[in-house]
Design a protein around this motif. Structure first.
Motif, PDB file in Angstrom:
ATOM      1  N   ARG A 121       0.787  -1.307  -0.121  1.00 34.11           N
ATOM      2  CA  ARG A 121       0.160  -0.158   0.073  1.00 34.11           C
ATOM      3  C   ARG A 121       0.795   1.323   0.236  1.00 34.11           C
ATOM      4  NH1 ARG A 121      -5.040   0.881   0.861  1.00 34.11           N
ATOM      5  NH2 ARG A 121      -5.564  -0.886  -0.567  1.00 34.11           N
ATOM      6  N   PRO A 122       1.777   1.436   0.994  1.00 32.95           N
ATOM      7  CA  PRO A 122       2.556   2.829   0.797  1.00 32.95           C
ATOM      8  C   PRO A 122       3.144   3.020  -0.368  1.00 32.95           C
ATOM      9  CG  PRO A 122       3.291   1.152   2.723  1.00 32.95           C
ATOM     10  CD  PRO A 122       2.556   0.358   1.959  1.00 32.95           C
ATOM     11  N   GLU A 124       2.144   1.731  -3.356  1.00 34.90           N
ATOM     12  CA  GLU A 124       1.037   2.357  -4.415  1.00 34.90           C
ATOM     13  C   GLU A 124       0.708   3.630  -4.197  1.00 34.90           C
ATOM     14  OE1 GLU A 124      -1.066  -2.199  -4.813  1.00 34.90           O
ATOM     15  OE2 GLU A 124      -1.996  -0.675  -4.033  1.00 34.90           O
ATOM     16  N   ALA A 125       0.756   4.027  -2.848  1.00 38.86           N
ATOM     17  CA  ALA A 125       0.287   5.381  -2.678  1.00 38.86           C
ATOM     18  C   ALA A 125       1.177   6.379  -3.071  1.00 38.86           C
ATOM     19  CB  ALA A 125      -0.066   5.545  -1.039  1.00 38.86           C
ATOM     20  N   ALA A 126       2.479   6.027  -2.938  1.00 35.73           N
ATOM     21  CA  ALA A 126       3.742   6.824  -3.413  1.00 35.73           C
ATOM     22  C   ALA A 126       3.578   6.914  -5.119  1.00 35.73           C
ATOM     23  CB  ALA A 126       5.031   6.388  -2.933  1.00 35.73           C
ATOM     24  N   ALA A 127       3.080   5.661  -5.577  1.00 41.95           N
ATOM     25  CA  ALA A 127       3.062   5.612  -7.116  1.00 41.95           C
ATOM     26  C   ALA A 127       2.066   6.564  -7.672  1.00 41.95           C
ATOM     27  CB  ALA A 127       3.048   4.356  -7.717  1.00 41.95           C
ATOM     28  N   THR A 128       1.201   6.530  -6.917  1.00 42.40           N
ATOM     29  CA  THR A 128       0.074   7.805  -7.331  1.00 42.40           C
ATOM     30  C   THR A 128       0.385   8.939  -7.105  1.00 42.40           C
ATOM     31  OG1 THR A 128      -1.292   7.606  -5.327  1.00 42.40           O
ATOM     32  CG2 THR A 128      -2.036   5.887  -6.904  1.00 42.40           C
ATOM     33  N   LEU A 129       1.385   9.257  -6.379  1.00 39.14           N
ATOM     34  CA  LEU A 129       1.764  10.604  -6.238  1.00 39.14           C
ATOM     35  C   LEU A 129       3.220  10.952  -6.833  1.00 39.14           C
ATOM     36  CD1 LEU A 129       0.989  10.674  -2.147  1.00 39.14           C
ATOM     37  CD2 LEU A 129      -0.115  11.858  -3.894  1.00 39.14           C
ATOM     38  N   ALA A 131       5.637   9.229  -7.596  1.00 36.80           N
ATOM     39  CA  ALA A 131       6.929   8.788  -7.354  1.00 36.80           C
ATOM     40  C   ALA A 131       7.622   7.575  -8.201  1.00 36.80           C
ATOM     41  CB  ALA A 131       7.017   8.338  -5.901  1.00 36.80           C
ATOM     42  N   ARG A 136      10.587   6.097  -4.840  1.00 40.75           N
ATOM     43  CA  ARG A 136       9.911   5.275  -3.913  1.00 40.75           C
ATOM     44  C   ARG A 136      10.701   4.925  -2.716  1.00 40.75           C
ATOM     45  NH1 ARG A 136       6.293   3.961  -8.259  1.00 40.75           N
ATOM     46  NH2 ARG A 136       6.998   1.636  -8.556  1.00 40.75           N
TER      47      ARG A 136
END
Lengths: 228, 375
Positions: A121-122, A124-129, A131, A136
């Protein structure tokens, strides 16, 4: 001074060896741990087992094969000779190489566990931001897995300090070059210098106890941060 | 007037600003596809992706974000290809924002740190004005210095939405952002989502299994069931369809746009004018002239051949029958009714249908037992 000069030389050598090995292991252990934590390849099992082997093998077995590999006929030996470095057995760097293999699981496993605990999850969240993968790794994985890295560094260091068998196999007993504290104690005992042996052995116990105590205190105080 | 304008804009703009998504996801263990869709979705407003759990809604959203590795398909957003047979733009290069079910803030950073993470990586530098607008819309000024662990679930989710906005996405994907919150927290966040809708002109795909949220927030809806699209269109069209599967029959109903025209203080009622007539609803303290959305569920609508005023039902509207349909429940039938320009649905027993001899094209009266302002 209660320590003899050779005792002090052995202590310094041990600290130098452990520091070098820890640094080397953090650098090469991190990508290995990352790969083991993330891969879905069938190679995960075999590679993971290979990394963990030193946990169960007698140091003499590992030392024996490393001695052959680093010798003039061995793969590593021919490689280092071709670089003009000579062969590694019975040198400080020979000890470093052997210790890196021997302490590998103590560094890789805590880092791997910390990375696995992160989950997807972290990242994935970073990828959508926006990174990218390297971003990442440095902005999310490293800070979140920090407790794992600290545990790994402490265990790697302490375990290298506590080596004996593999040092004898690869390094022998050369003062200032390969004679670490554990070997020095062995020498004292062989020579029936029990007072000296007591002193060094006591220092080792105190050191190891302090390190482990510090580690457990640290692990209780800063568990892995969990994503919410 | 609003409605007319929207139709015109839809026709001209939607063709260019559309999101075309065609995906097939098959998990190795599963017998059939977990997701098999071919959709053209509007590139504006809030599109609800609605369905029961396990229907593939989240998988669809993850496909659009490029997070689903096993997905095969085509995806283009406003004429830019994000994925086809030959190319796959990785998630971090797609101009999207994503709000996960759990806020997924980075625990090693403060709320501000989490926002900065997005600001630093956005394609364009955000103006101070836009930044302030995001912070104010989400109401997070006072909690920026705190760590995620110190925030409540609702606060965390608001920070997560702000974080997704600050990346300045061309498409905002929200995966059940309220599902992990208790009811009080949901009510806390819903107004922020409504503000989000009115202050930012970003197309939003909103995954939800809650009809309340969908009715309140969405303009369009896609209904998924077992990985397949079973209905899509404007909110009004989708939920007045008579062929939604049994599992959705409770959701069947009309969602109407209207304006408060009168308030009856004595009886705590408000009159809402919609295209087809006036509705009395419970007064939600909205001011006169306020635009509201009301929901009329099929199960609350009954039919009468004449206009009785001897019943307790306040809302009686002239209606024309346009479609009659049996339901999977053998005792019941659904009737689509035209009320002015709007369509509502009535659910009645097959027996009543027979006794009243209801026919297509017939003029009769729809009695609406209750209607609720949902926004």
């Amino acid at each position: 001074m209660i320590f003899s000069d050779s005792d002090i030389a052995a202590i310094w050598l041990t600290l130098r060896l452990a520091t070098t090995v820890t640094l080397v292991l953090l650098i090469i252990g991190t990508p290995i741990a990352w790969w083991l934590a993330r891969t879905k390849s069938w190679l995960k099992g075999p590679i993971g087992a290979l990394v963990a082997l030193p946990l169960v093998l007698p140091p003499t077995v590992l030392g024996f094969y490393l001695l052959i590999a680093m010798g003039p006929q061995g793969v590593l030996g021919q490689f280092t000779t071709s670089l003009g470095l000579g062969t590694l057995p019975f040198t400080f760097w020979g000890l470093v190489v052997a210790s890196v293999f021997y302490s590998m699981p103590f560094v890789v496993q805590p880092i791997q566990n910390a990375m696995e605990a992160l989950g997807d999850r972290p990242l994935e969240a970073a990828a959508t931001l926006r990174a990218g993968p390297i971003d990442r790794f440095f902005s999310i994985v490293l800070p979140l897995a920090k407790p794992g890295f600290i545990t790994a560094a402490i265990l790697g260091f302490a375990h290298t300090v506590g080596e004996f068998g593999i040092v004898l196999m690869i390094g022998g007993n050369i003062p200032g070059e390969t004679r670490v504290v554990s070997v020095q104690i062995y020498d004292h005992v062989e020579a029936l210098e029990y007072a000296q042996a007591h002193l060094l052995a006591g220092v080792m116990i105190a050191f190891s106890f302090t390190v482990l105590l510090g580690l457990y205190w640290f692990q209780r105080k800063s568990p892995l941060l969990v994503l919410k | 007037m609003m409605a007319d304008l929207e139709v015109v804009v839809d026709k001209t703009v939607i063709n260019k600003q559309a999101i075309h998504a065609c995906f097939n996801v098959t998990y190795p263990q599963a017998q059939s596809s977990s997701l098999d869709v071919d959709l053209t979705l509007p590139g504006r407003g809030i599109t609800a992706i609605f369905g029961h759990s396990g229907s593939g809604k989240t998988t669809l959203l993850r496909c659009i974000a490029g997070l689903e590795k096993l997905a095969q398909g085509n995806l283009s957003v406003n004429d830019v290809v994000w994925q086809n047979q030959n190319s796959f733009i990785p998630t971090h290069k797609r101009p999207l924002g994503y709000v996960f079910q759990e806020a997924s803030l980075f625990p090693h950073l403060t709320a501000q740190g989490n926002l900065n993470y997005a600001i630093k990586r956005a394609d364009e530098k955000i103006s101070n004005e836009d930044y302030q607008r995001v912070i104010e819309t989400m109401g997070i000024e006072t909690i920026l210095q705190q760590y995620p662990q110190q925030l409540s679930g609702g606060q965390r989710q608001r920070v997560a939405i702000a974080r997704a906005l600050l990346i300045q996405p061309q498409l905002l994907l929200m995966d059940e952002p309220l599902a992990s919150l208790d009811n009080a927290r949901k009510q806390e966040i819903l107004p922020y989502l409504e503000r989000l809708r009115s202050s930012f002109d970003i197309p939003i795909f909103y995954v939800s299994h809650s009809m309340d949220e969908v009715a309140r927030l969405a303009d369009h809806a896609v209904v998924l069931d077992e990985g397949k699209v079973i209905a899509q269109g404007s909110l009004g069209e989708v939920f007045t369809r008579l062929d939604l599967p049994l599992g959705f029959s409770d959701e069947t109903g009309a969602i109407l746009q209207g304006e408060i025209v009168e308030r009856d203080e004595q009886w705590h009622l408000a009159k809402v004018a919609v295209a087809g007539g006036d509705f009395w609803v419970r007064d939600g303290s909205d001011k006169i002239g306020h635009q509201v959305r009301i929901r009329v569920q099929a199960r609350d609508v009954s039919l009468a051949l004449s206009d009785h005023d001897d019943s307790s039902i306040l809302n009686r509207l002239k209606a024309e029958v346009i479609e009659i349909c049996a339901t999977q429940d053998e005792a019941m039938a659904l009737v689509r009714l035209k009320v002015g320009k709007d369509v509502i649905v009535a659910r009645l027993t097959q027996r009543s249908l027979n006794e009243l001899n209801v026919q297509c094209g017939q003029q009769l009266f729809a009695q609406i037992k209750s209607a609720a302002i949902i926004r």
